[in-house]
Every structure is written in structure tokens, then in C-alpha cells.
Design an enzyme around this catalytic site. Sequence first.
Site, PDB file in Angstrom:
ATOM      1  CG  ASP A   9     -26.027 -16.356  -3.614  1.00  0.00           C
ATOM      2  OD1 ASP A   9     -25.181 -17.259  -3.625  1.00  0.00           O
ATOM      3  OD2 ASP A   9     -26.328 -15.679  -4.620  1.00  0.00           O
ATOM      4  CB  ILE A  10     -29.526 -12.403  -6.106  1.00  0.00           C
ATOM      5  CG1 ILE A  10     -30.835 -12.018  -6.799  1.00  0.00           C
ATOM      6  CG2 ILE A  10     -28.347 -12.451  -7.098  1.00  0.00           C
ATOM      7  CD1 ILE A  10     -30.876 -10.598  -7.300  1.00  0.00           C
ATOM      8  CG  ASN A  23     -19.290  -5.173 -17.409  1.00  0.00           C
ATOM      9  OD1 ASN A  23     -19.537  -5.418 -18.577  1.00  0.00           O
ATOM     10  ND2 ASN A  23     -18.625  -6.005 -16.633  1.00  0.00           N
ATOM     11  CB  VAL A  32     -24.341  -9.445  -7.891  1.00  0.00           C
ATOM     12  CG1 VAL A  32     -24.579  -8.297  -8.858  1.00  0.00           C
ATOM     13  CG2 VAL A  32     -25.556 -10.358  -7.824  1.00  0.00           C
ATOM     14  CG  ASP A  33     -21.609  -9.366 -14.231  1.00  0.00           C
ATOM     15  OD1 ASP A  33     -20.965  -8.531 -14.881  1.00  0.00           O
ATOM     16  OD2 ASP A  33     -22.297 -10.260 -14.754  1.00  0.00           O
ATOM     17  CB  SER A 116     -24.835   1.473  -8.842  1.00  0.00           C
ATOM     18  OG  SER A 116     -24.886   1.440 -10.245  1.00  0.00           O
ATOM     19  N   GLY A 118     -21.759  -1.494  -5.062  1.00  0.00           N
ATOM     20  CA  GLY A 118     -20.524  -2.241  -4.766  1.00  0.00           C
ATOM     21  C   GLY A 118     -19.353  -1.577  -5.466  1.00  0.00           C
ATOM     22  CB  VAL A 119     -17.408  -2.747  -8.397  1.00  0.00           C
ATOM     23  CG1 VAL A 119     -16.503  -2.147  -9.450  1.00  0.00           C
ATOM     24  CG2 VAL A 119     -16.800  -4.019  -7.844  1.00  0.00           C
ATOM     25  CE1 TYR A 120     -18.898  -0.539 -12.545  1.00  0.00           C
ATOM     26  CE2 TYR A 120     -21.196  -0.311 -13.190  1.00  0.00           C
ATOM     27  CZ  TYR A 120     -19.889  -0.706 -13.476  1.00  0.00           C
ATOM     28  OH  TYR A 120     -19.603  -1.285 -14.694  1.00  0.00           O
TER      29      TYR A 120
HETATM   30  N1  APR Z   1     -26.353 -11.939  -4.266  1.00  0.00           N
HETATM   31  C1  APR Z   1     -26.853 -10.707  -3.963  1.00  0.00           C
HETATM   32  N2  APR Z   1     -26.113  -9.587  -3.910  1.00  0.00           N
HETATM   33  C2  APR Z   1     -24.783  -9.720  -4.163  1.00  0.00           C
HETATM   34  C3  APR Z   1     -24.179 -10.957  -4.487  1.00  0.00           C
HETATM   35  C4  APR Z   1     -25.027 -12.095  -4.532  1.00  0.00           C
HETATM   36  N3  APR Z   1     -24.559 -13.323  -4.829  1.00  0.00           N
HETATM   37  N4  APR Z   1     -22.840 -10.740  -4.693  1.00  0.00           N
HETATM   38  C5  APR Z   1     -22.628  -9.423  -4.483  1.00  0.00           C
HETATM   39  N5  APR Z   1     -23.775  -8.802  -4.163  1.00  0.00           N
HETATM   40  C6  APR Z   1     -24.019  -7.396  -3.820  1.00  0.00           C
HETATM   41  C7  APR Z   1     -22.832  -6.587  -3.362  1.00  0.00           C
HETATM   42  O1  APR Z   1     -22.508  -6.889  -2.011  1.00  0.00           O
HETATM   43  C8  APR Z   1     -23.400  -5.186  -3.529  1.00  0.00           C
HETATM   44  O2  APR Z   1     -24.208  -4.860  -2.414  1.00  0.00           O
HETATM   45  O3  APR Z   1     -24.458  -6.720  -4.988  1.00  0.00           O
HETATM   46  C9  APR Z   1     -24.297  -5.315  -4.765  1.00  0.00           C
HETATM   47  C10 APR Z   1     -23.740  -4.702  -6.049  1.00  0.00           C
HETATM   48  O4  APR Z   1     -22.323  -4.828  -6.047  1.00  0.00           O
HETATM   49  P1  APR Z   1     -21.503  -5.231  -7.377  1.00  0.00           P
HETATM   50  O5  APR Z   1     -21.755  -6.645  -7.687  1.00  0.00           O
HETATM   51  O6  APR Z   1     -20.100  -4.774  -7.162  1.00  0.00           O
HETATM   52  O7  APR Z   1     -22.183  -4.373  -8.547  1.00  0.00           O
HETATM   53  P2  APR Z   1     -22.010  -2.823  -8.938  1.00  0.00           P
HETATM   54  O8  APR Z   1     -21.632  -1.970  -7.798  1.00  0.00           O
HETATM   55  O9  APR Z   1     -23.288  -2.504  -9.693  1.00  0.00           O
HETATM   56  O10 APR Z   1     -20.781  -2.839  -9.946  1.00  0.00           O
HETATM   57  C11 APR Z   1     -20.945  -3.475 -11.190  1.00  0.00           C
HETATM   58  O11 APR Z   1     -19.012  -4.820 -10.873  1.00  0.00           O
HETATM   59  O12 APR Z   1     -18.973  -7.090 -10.907  1.00  0.00           O
HETATM   60  C12 APR Z   1     -18.748  -5.979 -11.660  1.00  0.00           C
HETATM   61  O13 APR Z   1     -19.233  -6.686 -13.898  1.00  0.00           O
HETATM   62  C13 APR Z   1     -19.686  -5.881 -12.825  1.00  0.00           C
HETATM   63  O14 APR Z   1     -18.449  -4.105 -13.810  1.00  0.00           O
HETATM   64  C14 APR Z   1     -19.632  -4.414 -13.110  1.00  0.00           C
HETATM   65  C15 APR Z   1     -19.567  -3.812 -11.712  1.00  0.00           C
END
Ligand code: APR
Length: 170
Positions: A9-10, A23, A32-33, A116, A118-120
Site C-alpha cells: 500500500d503506497i 484525475n 489509489v487517489d 493508469s 486501474g480505472v483508466y
Molecule cells: N497503493 C498502491 N497502489 C494502489 C493502491 C494503494 N493503496 N490502491 C490502488 N492501487 C493500484 C491499483 O490496483 C492499480 O494497479 O493503483 C493502480 C492504479 O489504479 P487507479 O487507482 O484506478 O488509477 P488509474 O487507473 O490511474 O485511474 C485514475 O481513478 O481513482 C480514480 O481519481 C482517480 O479518476 C482517477 C482514476
Amino acid sequence: MKIRTMLGDITKIQCDAIVNAANTSLLGGGGVDGAIHRAAGPKLLEECRTLNGCQTGQAKITKGYRLPAAYVIHTPGPIWRGGENGEEELLADSYQNCLKLAEAHGCRTVAFPSISTGVYRFPLERAARIAVGTIRAFASRASSVDEVILVAFDPQTKGCYDRALEEARS
Ligand code: APR
């Protein structure tokens, strides 16, 4: 400059700066945001409100507040739209601009999540290769940053970054 991966967990990492996969509003979100904002506390959002957002591929820095890290570097990575819209270049820009900001603030250790992927929905293998390639290219010009930690939240993601590192080193 050392580059290593870790599973975890970062928000728990004791380093100079952690990177937030944000975002463009910089006003928080899920993934992670959301985790970073929850761990940092409300003052992080207060400071983010003063930044007027951030363009994809760019980066902005704030304090870390309740996080163990001194700084949070926020970068909106690209949303994957099939790969024909400059996504790869924008992802590289995100890594590079975060490192530039870390240098400008004299950071020695920087931790990145998998931006990018995850959700992206950016394809994980491609993202890992771009991340490793961009960070390694930056190493030759780095003066304060001497350790980059690639933090995976799940074993599959860690495996991709480990393979990308091995490929780059071979
Ligand atoms: N520590 C480390 N990595 C994490 C954590 C954490 N606590 N929580 C999630 N992750 C990982 C996810 O599993 C994924 O591998 O971070 C990576 C990026 O995923 P997202 O958080 O979904 O980010 P992203 O794909 O860049 O999408 C960004 O998602 O949360 C919203 O506000 C954010 O709109 C933006 C979008």
C-alpha cells in the site's frame, strides 16, 4: 539510481514523495487517489483545491500531511482509448514530469503506483514497459533522486513490473 518493485500500500511507504494516480480535477477519487486522500487527511484536499487541476501527463506537488511521505506528486495519467490517441506518450510524460518535480524538491526516494492501469484501463504490460523505460532514461540526468520504488497493489501487477525491469536490464 536504484529501481525496485514492491507489493503493498503506497500510503504506508516512508519515502520523500509518493505519486498519486489522480484525475485532472485533483479533487480526489477512488483507487489509489482515494486511498492517498484518506490517509493524508482533509488538508490534502484543501491544498489540492488551490492548484486548479492538472492536465493529463503533467504533475503537481503538495505536502503529504498525515502520510509518512513528505510530499505527494499528483499526476493524471491517460485514459486508455485504444492506443491511437497519444496514450503511450502521455503515460511517459506523467512519469517524467513526476521525476522532474521530485528533483526540483530535492527528493531522494520516490514511490510510484501503477499509473493508469486501474480505472483508466491502460494495458498493464505496456504500461510497465513505458514506466520502466521512462524512469531508466531519467536516471542519467537525476541528481537528487537515487531510488524509485514501483509499488504494486496486487501480485499480477508486481509480476509485470518485475518482468519489465528484467527485460530492460538484459
Ligand atoms: N497503493 C498502491 N497502489 C494502489 C493502491 C494503494 N493503496 N490502491 C490502488 N492501487 C493500484 C491499483 O490496483 C492499480 O494497479 O493503483 C493502480 C492504479 O489504479 P487507479 O487507482 O484506478 O488509477 P488509474 O487507473 O490511474 O485511474 C485514475 O481513478 O481513482 C480514480 O481519481 C482517480 O479518476 C482517477 C482514476
